[in-house]
Design a protein around this motif. Structure first.
Motif, PDB file in Angstrom:
ATOM      1  N   LYS C 154       0.966  -1.497  -0.098  1.00 43.57           N
ATOM      2  CA  LYS C 154       0.216   0.130  -0.130  1.00 43.57           C
ATOM      3  C   LYS C 154       1.045   1.144  -0.021  1.00 43.57           C
ATOM      4  O   LYS C 154       0.597   2.304  -1.164  1.00 43.57           O
ATOM      5  CB  LYS C 154      -1.214  -0.164   1.332  1.00 43.57           C
ATOM      6  N   TRP C 155       1.568   1.168   0.310  1.00 47.76           N
ATOM      7  CA  TRP C 155       2.549   2.384   0.535  1.00 47.76           C
ATOM      8  C   TRP C 155       3.408   2.521  -0.419  1.00 47.76           C
ATOM      9  O   TRP C 155       3.759   4.157  -1.172  1.00 47.76           O
ATOM     10  CB  TRP C 155       3.898   2.666   1.750  1.00 47.76           C
ATOM     11  N   TYR C 158       0.888   4.468  -2.668  1.00 53.56           N
ATOM     12  CA  TYR C 158       0.641   5.479  -2.611  1.00 53.56           C
ATOM     13  C   TYR C 158       2.065   6.804  -3.281  1.00 53.56           C
ATOM     14  O   TYR C 158       1.407   7.345  -3.595  1.00 53.56           O
ATOM     15  CB  TYR C 158       0.879   5.935  -1.013  1.00 53.56           C
ATOM     16  N   ARG C 162       1.230   9.317  -6.099  1.00 52.23           N
ATOM     17  CA  ARG C 162       1.148  10.528  -5.719  1.00 52.23           C
ATOM     18  C   ARG C 162       2.504  10.845  -7.160  1.00 52.23           C
ATOM     19  O   ARG C 162       2.422  12.017  -7.570  1.00 52.23           O
ATOM     20  CB  ARG C 162       2.725  10.666  -4.213  1.00 52.23           C
ATOM     21  N   THR C 240      13.161  16.637  -2.217  1.00 54.16           N
ATOM     22  CA  THR C 240      13.214  17.920  -1.441  1.00 54.16           C
ATOM     23  C   THR C 240      12.876  19.321  -1.941  1.00 54.16           C
ATOM     24  O   THR C 240      14.391  19.383  -2.415  1.00 54.16           O
ATOM     25  CB  THR C 240      13.880  17.517   0.044  1.00 54.16           C
ATOM     26  N   GLU C 248      10.302   9.737   3.000  1.00 52.57           N
ATOM     27  CA  GLU C 248      10.316   8.306   4.247  1.00 52.57           C
ATOM     28  C   GLU C 248      10.128   8.432   5.745  1.00 52.57           C
ATOM     29  O   GLU C 248      10.489   7.380   6.190  1.00 52.57           O
ATOM     30  CB  GLU C 248      12.399   8.157   4.240  1.00 52.57           C
ATOM     31  N   SER C 249       9.851   9.549   6.138  1.00 64.60           N
ATOM     32  CA  SER C 249       9.076   9.436   6.903  1.00 64.60           C
ATOM     33  C   SER C 249       7.302   9.217   7.292  1.00 64.60           C
ATOM     34  O   SER C 249       6.395   8.884   8.003  1.00 64.60           O
ATOM     35  CB  SER C 249       9.074  11.355   7.813  1.00 64.60           C
ATOM     36  N   GLU C 250       6.797   9.450   5.846  1.00 61.86           N
ATOM     37  CA  GLU C 250       5.889   9.191   5.593  1.00 61.86           C
ATOM     38  C   GLU C 250       4.881   7.634   4.970  1.00 61.86           C
ATOM     39  O   GLU C 250       4.593   6.928   5.514  1.00 61.86           O
ATOM     40  CB  GLU C 250       4.812   9.978   4.679  1.00 61.86           C
ATOM     41  N   LEU C 251       6.109   7.694   3.798  1.00 60.03           N
ATOM     42  CA  LEU C 251       5.654   6.103   3.064  1.00 60.03           C
ATOM     43  C   LEU C 251       6.326   5.810   3.334  1.00 60.03           C
ATOM     44  O   LEU C 251       7.193   4.858   2.316  1.00 60.03           O
ATOM     45  CB  LEU C 251       5.611   7.029   1.672  1.00 60.03           C
ATOM     46  N   VAL C 252       7.420   5.402   4.056  1.00 56.48           N
ATOM     47  CA  VAL C 252       8.106   4.746   4.601  1.00 56.48           C
ATOM     48  C   VAL C 252       9.716   5.035   3.456  1.00 56.48           C
ATOM     49  O   VAL C 252      10.561   4.977   3.835  1.00 56.48           O
ATOM     50  CB  VAL C 252       8.020   2.714   4.537  1.00 56.48           C
ATOM     51  N   ARG C 378       9.119  19.090   3.722  1.00 53.81           N
ATOM     52  CA  ARG C 378       8.912  18.520   2.844  1.00 53.81           C
ATOM     53  C   ARG C 378       7.638  19.389   2.770  1.00 53.81           C
ATOM     54  O   ARG C 378       7.013  19.511   3.499  1.00 53.81           O
ATOM     55  CB  ARG C 378       8.486  16.826   2.970  1.00 53.81           C
ATOM     56  N   ARG C 380       3.323  19.226   1.927  1.00 52.44           N
ATOM     57  CA  ARG C 380       2.013  18.259   2.363  1.00 52.44           C
ATOM     58  C   ARG C 380       1.828  17.887   0.215  1.00 52.44           C
ATOM     59  O   ARG C 380       1.986  18.731  -0.562  1.00 52.44           O
ATOM     60  CB  ARG C 380       1.325  18.318   2.482  1.00 52.44           C
TER      61      ARG C 380
END
Lengths: 162, 373, 415
Positions: C154-155, C158, C162, C240, C248-252, C378, C380
């Motif tokens: 799932k990640w 996403y 995106r 970035t 990496e902090s949201e979607l691994v 980053r 959104r």
């Protein structure tokens, strides 16, 4: 308001549902109330103009001995009026149940789940009463004084610690 | 135009995920990027602290308390020691009280540095994190000087301290404080005022005072919502009534009161206040005094119970202890601040995007060690 | 370049018998190999530089152990990646999972064919060079969606979604910005574009500050366009503050979560190839490519004297602001200035066009990209779309119109 006054207030309002006032042997003067009426009392404490106990600091279960009743302790504070009260309810060992206050103080939601998890006290009216810290399929309630540690969990041996 | 609703997807964030600050699992119900429901699943780090405590003598519990909130071990030890001392009625030497306050406040700075840095990390700013850790290292050096450990100290004992501070400690502490304000200004420069950071944090996850109080949120997260409750101020324990410090509140400088930015900024301001307290405590620190003089030979609190609360970096840390007069407590419950702080996430995180949920979680500053205990 | 190489091969007596078409084919292969080697070596060097730059920005040292100053660290890392176990998740779509990284790599390597590194050093002198580069580099998104979808995670999904939304959104303003430049040159040929930027002139045509004839100084509109392009291109290569596909902090790790070993290395390779490509394009389109900033050797001498003055002021400013004395920029510019005044030969070399200037300019842009990465948080995903559709796109349209009007005003074109 002092705890003494709050006790007087409560017993005026709720009569025999408010059982006794304990000042000896505790640093937080405690009102012992009936387990079924705790929700009503907490609602009253929260809504009354002069009391305004809007914050539940802590909710803890307690088991004194293998034969005594369980108790649940509520530490309430008023953030506005800066006074405190501690409530205590007792519930039987065979069929422990206490009215839930999770819908009055949302803090109680997880704290009641924790108490259920560790003591097996059934909080009636809780929206989602299930284990929180232990595994969902754990057997027994570990903080009960008569709890015997399990030997196996899902086929894994649990080591005995002396 | 109405929003297009597609099928909802359940997304498991954690237990292994870089931004859950430990072993936390969040069950997210998502509709595209929008999160419609968050269910935290905790307990992965459960180490039966309370069960252990019922089988250990009072003095043996101290190291266990530190392991609960491993980012603020002194805070946990301090609260526990004070609770037992109050039960036993122990009077502490002045020097012990001052040193405890100094260490507690140093720990608060160290803990907030991690909170501020990791919050930056959660919204994608990597560099501020390293800057924060630079200062934290210096604080840990001070802890190492005093206790020999850098993370879990077992330093505050019931009735005193494990050791007195070594010579040279006070000078080094002053040295740190002299440089610190400038360093905080540096973080503000690189992160606090950054436009992207403000976009990411301001107005996100607004927590109203009513919600915060109802969910039992405490500490900086509560004060960011504008509620002026700091146990150090409202019911001063130890010797906090002797110091002059402010309690920073969320003011909604970049958005609404109680948003993620406020929760972040209150922590930044609190670091400065803690530095102020340490400076005063160092100035007043009595030179003479045996830190071990008040340690009781046998720790057997009289029969009774106590609920004692103190201000941990994360909020109100309460100990409910029941004693039956023996050397082992009958019941020890730790009311951990992050436990209640985390429970609010569904309320304030609903309806935001996945990225925002991570920002909100970061702004709450949780430590799974004390949530799961 | 291919024809040159073929001729050179045929000039040897031993090889002259192979015939023109064989020599041509051989040199085609050699050039392709050279490009690939350039991309691979470039990634290794850039990873090292990025780690060092980030380290210095973060008051650390960076890699120090392998080789002198850690110079061999990335080589060691690359070797480690090569021998790592190649894991394909059980439920993954195997074919797409394997193809995905290669599509990305090929798409980003192939674009280098049209990039002129100097007046002769270019693989294919295409008359649609810019169009080729822009269109081929957008194939990357296909590979990303493939990789993300095939991972069955799932990640990753996403991340892929995106990424697709982001790259496609940003291609529009970037394309329109490039059209503004094409309008000025009248050609899509990258070599022609660079040649059009030769010589010196006034800033924005009228302001009497002598500056090179680069398009960034062509008009206020192209000046803005340069930054619009840089922002858009940063988003297109997922760096970035626009790195939401792999945040990496949201979607691994976004679309590359499930990849390991060599396949993961391919992503990395193409990431740096893309960054280099963007840097090269910015320097070709706006900064005069391989043209020297100085018209002649006197220009080089005067130019570097000005740079030294700026360096002195900068050093004094830093000294006043932070109390620290940083002498490196001042020392470096002083050395070059003195050398330029003492040795006219050096100054003449400075003033002559060549690959040196190309790499200098591209290097500066890459440093800028690294600087972004290690200082900004980053955005959104919706803010990112907002920037694209509501800020950059209107701006690029206004730029396009403004450039046309500007050229009419200055008499570059007549109606």
């Amino acid at each position: 308001m002092t705890e003494q006054e709050i006790y007087a207030n409560l017993s005026r309002k709720f009569g025999d549902k408010v059982i006794e006032f304990m000042e000896e042997g505790t640093h937080n003067p405690t009102v012992v109330v009936d387990a079924g009426a705790i929700a009503k009392i907490v609602t009253y404490l929260k809504d009354d103009e002069k009391l305004q106990f809007d914050s539940l600091m802590n909710l803890a279960g307690h088991d004194a001995d293998v034969e005594t009743e369980f108790s649940v302790i509520y530490h309430l504070v008023s953030t506005e009026l800066k006074h405190y009260i501690t409530l205590k309810v007792f519930t039987s060992r065979d069929e422990p149940k206490v009215a839930s206050i999770a819908n009055i103080h949302r803090t109680a939601d997880w704290h009641e789940r924790e108490t259920f998890d560790l003591y097996g006290i059934n909080f009636e009216g809780h929206p989602d009463l299930k284990r929180i810290l232990m595994e969902d399929d754990w057997e027994g309630y570990p903080l009960r004084k008569d709890y015997v540690p399990a030997e196996f969990y899902r086929g894994m041996r649990i080591e005995k610690v002396k | 135009m109405g929003r297009l609703h597609a099928e909802e997807m359940v997304l498991n964030m954690g237990p292994q995920h870089p931004s859950t600050h430990g072993v936390l699992r969040l069950k997210l119900r998502t509709d595209g990027e929008i999160v419609s429901h968050i269910e935290p699943v905790i307990g992965y780090l459960h180490r039966s602290f309370e069960k252990h405590a019922e089988n250990l003598e009072y003095q043996m519990i101290t190291p266990f308390t530190g392991r609960c909130d491993y980012l603020a071990a002194i805070g946990s030890e301090h609260g526990y020691a004070m609770a037992v001392e109050k039960m036993m009625g122990i009077e502490l030497p002045e020097r012990v009280e001052y040193l405890r306050v100094i260490f507690a406040e140093f720990q608060r700075i160290a803990s907030h540095l991690v909170a501020v840095g990791t919050f930056g990390l959660d919204v994608g700013a990597i560099t501020p994190f390293i800057y924060c850790f630079r200062e934290r290292e210096l604080i840990l050096d001070l802890f190492e000087m005093a206790s020999g450990a850098r993370l879990l100290y077992n330093y505050i004992w019931i009735g005193g301290l494990a050791h007195d501070v070594p010579p040279g400690f006070v000078e080094k502490a002053y040295e740190f404080l002299d440089a610190f304000d400038e360093r905080v200004a540096e973080y503000n420069q690189i992160l606090t005022g950054n436009k992207i950071f403000i976009e990411r944090a301001a107005d996100i996850g607004v927590m109203t005072p009513e919600v915060a109080i109802n969910y039992g949120v405490t500490g900086p997260s509560l004060r960011a919502s504008g509620v002026n409750i700091d146990i150090r101020r409202t019911e001063p324990y130890s010797i906090y009534d002797r110091f002059d410090f402010d309690v920073p509140l969320g003011q909604g400088l970049q958005g609404t009161i109680g948003d993620s930015w406020d929760r972040y900024y209150v922590r930044v301001l609190e670091m400065n206040e803690s530095a102020k307290i340490i400076r005063q405590a160092l100035d007043q620190l009595p030179v003479e005094g045996d830190v071990k003089s008040a340690i009781p030979r046998r720790i057997r609190p009289p029969k009774g119970e106590i609920y004692f609360r103190s201000e941990n970096p994360r909020g109100e840390l309460g100990y409910y202890i029941v004693s039956n007069g023996k050397n082992v407590p009958l019941r020890l419950k730790m009311r951990s601040p992050a436990f209640s702080n985390l429970s609010v996430i569904n309320e304030i995180g609903q309806g935001w995007m996945i990225s925002d949920v991570i920002a909100i979680l970061g702004s709450l500053d949780i430590v799974l060690g004390e949530i799961d205990r | 370049m291919i024809q040159l190489l073929a001729n050179w091969i045929l000039s040897f007596d031993i090889l002259s018998g192979m015939g023109n078409s064989v020599a041509w084919g051989l040199s085609l292969f050699i050039v392709a190999a050279l490009i690939f080697v350039f991309v691979a070596a470039n990634a290794i060097v850039l990873v090292y530089i990025e780690r060092k730059v980030s380290a210095f920005m973060q008051v650390r040292l960076g890699p120090m152990r392998v080789g002198k100053f850690g110079t061999l660290q990335t080589v060691a890392d690359a070797l480690k990646l090569l021998q790592k176990e190649d894991i394909i998740p059980k439920m993954a779509d195997k074919v797409l999972f394997i193809i995905g990284p290669w599509v990305i790599l090929v798409a980003s390597v192939v674009t280098f064919a049209a990039i002129p590194f100097s007046d002769t050093l270019l693989a294919a002198n295409m008359n649609i060079g810019l169009f080729y580069v822009v269109s081929i580099s957008s194939i990357v998104v296909l590979g990303i969606v493939m990789a993300g979808w095939a991972s069955n995670n799932k990640w990753s999904l996403y991340g892929a979604m995106r990424s697709a939304a982001q790259i496609i959104s940003y291609e529009i303003p970037v394309g329109i910005t490039l059209i503004a430049v094409v309008a000025v040159v009248g050609s899509l040929n990258l070599q022609t574009m660079i040649q059009a930027q030769a010589g010196t002139g006034n800033l924005f045509h009228w302001i009497p500050i002598p500056l090179p004839n680069w398009f960034i100084f062509h008009s206020p509109f192209l000046f803005i366009a340069a930054f619009v392009y840089l922002i858009g291109a940063t988003a297109e290569i997922n760096r970035t503050p626009f790195d939401i596909p792999e945040s990496e902090s949201e979607l691994v790790a976004g679309f590359m979560t499930e990849f390991s070993g060599l396949r993961w290395a391919l992503f990395f390779l193409s990431e740096y190839a893309n960054a280099t490509l963007v840097a090269l394009l910015v320097s070709i389109i706006f900064l005069g490519g391989w043209q020297s900033p100085f018209a002649d050797y006197e220009g080089a001498q005067i130019g570097f004297s000005v740079i030294t003055l700026v360096a002195i002021m900068w050093t004094l400013f830093v000294r006043a602001k932070t109390g620290r004395l940083s002498v490196y920029p001042l020392g470096l510019s002083l050395v070059i200035t003195i050398a330029a005044w003492l040795f006219p030969g050096f100054a003449i070399w400075m003033a002559s066009p060549g690959i040196f200037w190309m790499l200098m300019k591209a290097g500066t842009i890459i440093f800028l990209l690294m600087w972004f990465r290690w200082t900004f948080p980053r955005l959104r995903v919706d803010q990112l779309m907002y920037v694209s559709w509501k800020v950059i796109l209107p701006l690029s349209l206004i730029n396009l119109m403004g450039v046309a009007i500007w050229m009419w005003l200055t008499g570059e074109i007549q109606f």
